[in-house]
Write a protein that holds these residues in place. Sequence first.
Motif, PDB file in Angstrom:
ATOM      1  N   SER A   1     107.359  25.873 -39.734  1.00 27.67           N
ATOM      2  CA  SER A   1     107.675  27.114 -40.443  1.00 27.67           C
ATOM      3  C   SER A   1     106.849  28.229 -39.825  1.00 27.67           C
ATOM      4  O   SER A   1     105.682  28.028 -39.462  1.00 27.67           O
ATOM      5  CB  SER A   1     107.353  26.980 -41.930  1.00 27.67           C
ATOM      6  N   ALA A   2     107.475  29.400 -39.688  1.00 23.38           N
ATOM      7  CA  ALA A   2     106.777  30.529 -39.064  1.00 23.38           C
ATOM      8  C   ALA A   2     107.151  31.819 -39.781  1.00 23.38           C
ATOM      9  O   ALA A   2     108.276  31.985 -40.264  1.00 23.38           O
ATOM     10  CB  ALA A   2     107.143  30.623 -37.585  1.00 23.38           C
ATOM     11  N   LEU A   3     106.181  32.722 -39.837  1.00 21.83           N
ATOM     12  CA  LEU A   3     106.406  34.052 -40.410  1.00 21.83           C
ATOM     13  C   LEU A   3     106.718  35.020 -39.279  1.00 21.83           C
ATOM     14  O   LEU A   3     106.042  35.033 -38.251  1.00 21.83           O
ATOM     15  CB  LEU A   3     105.157  34.520 -41.152  1.00 21.83           C
ATOM     16  N   ILE A   4     107.790  35.819 -39.451  1.00 24.74           N
ATOM     17  CA  ILE A   4     108.142  36.806 -38.439  1.00 24.74           C
ATOM     18  C   ILE A   4     107.196  37.997 -38.573  1.00 24.74           C
ATOM     19  O   ILE A   4     107.177  38.684 -39.595  1.00 24.74           O
ATOM     20  CB  ILE A   4     109.599  37.253 -38.597  1.00 24.74           C
ATOM     21  N   VAL A   5     106.440  38.231 -37.516  1.00 25.96           N
ATOM     22  CA  VAL A   5     105.436  39.303 -37.517  1.00 25.96           C
ATOM     23  C   VAL A   5     106.038  40.596 -36.963  1.00 25.96           C
ATOM     24  O   VAL A   5     105.822  41.685 -37.509  1.00 25.96           O
ATOM     25  CB  VAL A   5     104.197  38.881 -36.701  1.00 25.96           C
ATOM     26  N   SER A   6     106.812  40.491 -35.861  1.00 29.47           N
ATOM     27  CA  SER A   6     107.441  41.680 -35.279  1.00 29.47           C
ATOM     28  C   SER A   6     108.654  41.267 -34.475  1.00 29.47           C
ATOM     29  O   SER A   6     108.747  40.135 -33.985  1.00 29.47           O
ATOM     30  CB  SER A   6     106.452  42.440 -34.390  1.00 29.47           C
ATOM     31  N   VAL A   7     109.625  42.214 -34.317  1.00 32.22           N
ATOM     32  CA  VAL A   7     110.849  41.970 -33.564  1.00 32.22           C
ATOM     33  C   VAL A   7     111.082  43.158 -32.617  1.00 32.22           C
ATOM     34  O   VAL A   7     111.053  44.306 -33.052  1.00 32.22           O
ATOM     35  CB  VAL A   7     112.066  41.802 -34.495  1.00 32.22           C
ATOM     36  N   ASP A   8     111.299  42.861 -31.332  1.00 28.11           N
ATOM     37  CA  ASP A   8     111.600  43.889 -30.334  1.00 28.11           C
ATOM     38  C   ASP A   8     112.959  43.533 -29.734  1.00 28.11           C
ATOM     39  O   ASP A   8     113.059  42.762 -28.776  1.00 28.11           O
ATOM     40  CB  ASP A   8     110.514  43.896 -29.253  1.00 28.11           C
ATOM     41  N   ARG A   9     114.049  44.092 -30.321  1.00 29.37           N
ATOM     42  CA  ARG A   9     115.407  43.735 -29.902  1.00 29.37           C
ATOM     43  C   ARG A   9     115.674  44.143 -28.452  1.00 29.37           C
ATOM     44  O   ARG A   9     116.305  43.422 -27.685  1.00 29.37           O
ATOM     45  CB  ARG A   9     116.426  44.399 -30.819  1.00 29.37           C
ATOM     46  N   GLU A  10     115.195  45.314 -28.059  1.00 31.48           N
ATOM     47  CA  GLU A  10     115.481  45.831 -26.726  1.00 31.48           C
ATOM     48  C   GLU A  10     114.928  44.915 -25.650  1.00 31.48           C
ATOM     49  O   GLU A  10     115.577  44.646 -24.636  1.00 31.48           O
ATOM     50  CB  GLU A  10     114.889  47.229 -26.581  1.00 31.48           C
ATOM     51  N   ASN A  11     113.724  44.416 -25.851  1.00 31.14           N
ATOM     52  CA  ASN A  11     113.094  43.534 -24.871  1.00 31.14           C
ATOM     53  C   ASN A  11     113.250  42.065 -25.212  1.00 31.14           C
ATOM     54  O   ASN A  11     112.682  41.207 -24.544  1.00 31.14           O
ATOM     55  CB  ASN A  11     111.604  43.879 -24.731  1.00 31.14           C
ATOM     56  N   ARG A  12     114.031  41.767 -26.292  1.00 32.98           N
ATOM     57  CA  ARG A  12     114.299  40.393 -26.711  1.00 32.98           C
ATOM     58  C   ARG A  12     113.007  39.607 -26.927  1.00 32.98           C
ATOM     59  O   ARG A  12     112.815  38.524 -26.381  1.00 32.98           O
ATOM     60  CB  ARG A  12     115.193  39.682 -25.675  1.00 32.98           C
ATOM     61  N   ARG A  13     112.110  40.204 -27.710  1.00 32.09           N
ATOM     62  CA  ARG A  13     110.840  39.544 -28.003  1.00 32.09           C
ATOM     63  C   ARG A  13     110.612  39.482 -29.498  1.00 32.09           C
ATOM     64  O   ARG A  13     111.000  40.396 -30.243  1.00 32.09           O
ATOM     65  CB  ARG A  13     109.681  40.297 -27.350  1.00 32.09           C
ATOM     66  N   MET A  14     109.999  38.396 -29.901  1.00 36.36           N
ATOM     67  CA  MET A  14     109.683  38.214 -31.311  1.00 36.36           C
ATOM     68  C   MET A  14     108.294  37.582 -31.409  1.00 36.36           C
ATOM     69  O   MET A  14     107.967  36.655 -30.663  1.00 36.36           O
ATOM     70  CB  MET A  14     110.725  37.305 -31.972  1.00 36.36           C
ATOM     71  N   ARG A  15     107.499  38.109 -32.324  1.00 37.83           N
ATOM     72  CA  ARG A  15     106.150  37.578 -32.522  1.00 37.83           C
ATOM     73  C   ARG A  15     106.133  36.842 -33.855  1.00 37.83           C
ATOM     74  O   ARG A  15     106.604  37.346 -34.876  1.00 37.83           O
ATOM     75  CB  ARG A  15     105.135  38.710 -32.524  1.00 37.83           C
ATOM     76  N   LEU A  16     105.605  35.632 -33.811  1.00 38.63           N
ATOM     77  CA  LEU A  16     105.600  34.766 -34.986  1.00 38.63           C
ATOM     78  C   LEU A  16     104.180  34.340 -35.328  1.00 38.63           C
ATOM     79  O   LEU A  16     103.255  34.439 -34.509  1.00 38.63           O
ATOM     80  CB  LEU A  16     106.445  33.513 -34.732  1.00 38.63           C
ATOM     81  N   SER A  17     104.045  33.849 -36.545  1.00 38.21           N
ATOM     82  CA  SER A  17     102.753  33.292 -36.986  1.00 38.21           C
ATOM     83  C   SER A  17     103.018  32.014 -37.754  1.00 38.21           C
ATOM     84  O   SER A  17     103.804  31.999 -38.705  1.00 38.21           O
ATOM     85  CB  SER A  17     102.011  34.286 -37.884  1.00 38.21           C
ATOM     86  N   LEU A  18     102.395  30.942 -37.298  1.00 39.00           N
ATOM     87  CA  LEU A  18     102.510  29.684 -38.021  1.00 39.00           C
ATOM     88  C   LEU A  18     101.587  29.675 -39.236  1.00 39.00           C
ATOM     89  O   LEU A  18     101.968  29.230 -40.320  1.00 39.00           O
ATOM     90  CB  LEU A  18     102.158  28.500 -37.111  1.00 39.00           C
ATOM     91  N   LYS A  19     100.373  30.212 -39.045  1.00 39.97           N
ATOM     92  CA  LYS A  19      99.393  30.128 -40.133  1.00 39.97           C
ATOM     93  C   LYS A  19      99.802  30.997 -41.319  1.00 39.97           C
ATOM     94  O   LYS A  19      99.615  30.620 -42.484  1.00 39.97           O
ATOM     95  CB  LYS A  19      98.001  30.490 -39.627  1.00 39.97           C
ATOM     96  N   LYS A  20     100.429  32.150 -41.065  1.00 39.99           N
ATOM     97  CA  LYS A  20     100.791  33.052 -42.137  1.00 39.99           C
ATOM     98  C   LYS A  20     102.028  32.613 -42.907  1.00 39.99           C
ATOM     99  O   LYS A  20     102.405  33.229 -43.894  1.00 39.99           O
ATOM    100  CB  LYS A  20     100.987  34.463 -41.581  1.00 39.99           C
ATOM    101  N   ALA A  21     102.648  31.539 -42.419  1.00 50.14           N
ATOM    102  CA  ALA A  21     103.765  30.967 -43.171  1.00 50.14           C
ATOM    103  C   ALA A  21     103.246  30.133 -44.339  1.00 50.14           C
ATOM    104  O   ALA A  21     104.023  29.710 -45.198  1.00 50.14           O
ATOM    105  CB  ALA A  21     104.627  30.106 -42.258  1.00 50.14           C
ATOM    106  N   THR A  22     101.921  29.909 -44.363  1.00 47.69           N
ATOM    107  CA  THR A  22     101.283  29.180 -45.476  1.00 47.69           C
ATOM    108  C   THR A  22     100.272  30.119 -46.153  1.00 47.69           C
ATOM    109  O   THR A  22      99.892  31.156 -45.614  1.00 47.69           O
ATOM    110  CB  THR A  22     100.554  27.929 -44.944  1.00 47.69           C
ATOM    111  N   GLU A  23      99.836  29.736 -47.351  1.00 53.77           N
ATOM    112  CA  GLU A  23      98.881  30.561 -48.096  1.00 53.77           C
ATOM    113  C   GLU A  23      97.538  30.587 -47.377  1.00 53.77           C
ATOM    114  O   GLU A  23      97.093  29.588 -46.828  1.00 53.77           O
ATOM    115  CB  GLU A  23      98.706  30.016 -49.521  1.00 53.77           C
TER     116      GLU A  23
END
Length: 573
Positions: free
Chosen positions: A419-441
Amino acid sequence: MDDVKRNNEENLSMDEIFESMDDFSMRRGSTKEAEVYSIQPDGLLVLFDGKLDGFVPESELVHPLGKYGIGDKIKVTILKVNEEEGRSTASEIRVYRKEALKEVESKFRKNEPVKGRIISKVSSGYEVKLLNVVDAFLPGSHSGLKLDDEIPEETLDFKVINFRRSKRGAPRIVVSLKELKDLRIKSFLDSIKEGYVVTGVVESLKKFGAFVKLTNDVTGLIPASEVSWDSSVRIEKVLKPGDKVEAKVIGIDKENQKISLSLKQLRKDPWQDIEERFPVGSVHKGKVKSIVPFGFFVAIEDGIEGLVHISEVFWGNARKKLQEVVKVGDEVLVKVKEINKEKRTLSLSYREALGDPWDNIESKYPVGKVVEGKVAKLLPTGVIVELEEYVSGFVPLSEISWNFVDKVEDVVKEGDTVSALIVSVDRENRRMRLSLKKATEDPWKKVSEDLSVGDYVSGEIVRTIKSGAIVLVDGYEIEAFLPVSQVSDKKVENIDETVEVGQKHQFKIIRLVYDPENDTRNMVVSIRQYLKDLEKKEAEEAMKELSSDDNPTLSLGDKIKEQLKNSENAPSE
């Protein structure tokens, strides 16, 4: 009336038959019409003017014995007369040869063919019988036959190319099959034009094409490239020897007597209206025909094949092999990108036919949403998580766990579902930043609420590093740092000589920071401070016991001395 005479004579004895011939005389060399009366093993018995009077030996017949029937009328020449027996010997062939010779000469003058058969092979050619009786010579160069060909048994048409009479013997006659054949071929070639449709029978198949017999003399070739508009179709899948086919004439070489034919050109060229049927931007279903290093070819119709370049297969920098995406024979959707009608090429796109998954990425994957994905790749700087095909996000090392991460593989492995929390999305450059730790408390929140600097905690040494050890704090599942300077009162050079992974200890918290806004969370613990506090506590308790002793006359110093003395005299266990 003839039948009555024949029936009457059939009832006569041989003596009576010969008696009936006594009064009939025949002249040698005369030509008579005869009727076949009886077929003997060695010739024919014949009637002259209704009376039995002659015999024609088999060698003097124009045709084989089996070709004659009782009652047949033939012309013969009297060879000899046996007056004693009242019987004559006659020849059919000598009458016929004269007539046949005249006919052959006439055919020669008129440049017309004459019937004949090849009898045998002789030096430099073949012996021929024209009209069954006239001898002729067929030179090998005029036969059209190869050295190892069998001699044809059927009656053929020959052209007389030389007829020279001789005063003493039979005329010299030379014939040709090839010239007649050439004339027939020329006549056929003159009768057709490019674009004509002809009918023939498939004689044989070769890798380069199919030979089709159009007449007894003319064979055409259908090149392999002219079998189908679909270049991948093999000739043996379409034709087989013996098939009757219609084909279009696409080439005539009169000098070399060759004809080129086409099957596919009887059907409409699929590229003729390609732009109307498959316009740029349209999506079509096709079949994967072949896979090459730079892409794969897709047939969207018989004869219409295009290339999906590798750049049009994946969205983003996918590192899959083409064989992991498609296999030969797969049905796929492709989008027409470019048409070159002159070169008969199509540029196709596999990825655009599927649709760009990043087009509506923000609505499908909004920032702050927790999603599931599969760990696709481990990197020294973090983890790549695939959310769906062609949509992946990057988890930095700092976002993998709430605890310190020394090795990524200690926390996650390729193929794990996370499970991952979406931190940021850059559609133009097709990049996404995720966080595994922030998907939990955040476990540090509870730590900050429950614990403070100076509190004691228990934990387990989970790993050691050069500057200290990492402690997993019991009850909170967070990691604290134990500096090497806080392990013991004594100077520690090598922490592995003092503590071991797996050991349980008590610790004192000497530093605790919880600053979520600046993403700062850490705890520093000490064994040394814990032991000092423990010693101090024990000393205070000992002082408390001494101060409450029953002998009030002794000073505190004396009480300590006495206690030490008693401990020295106490028996050892």
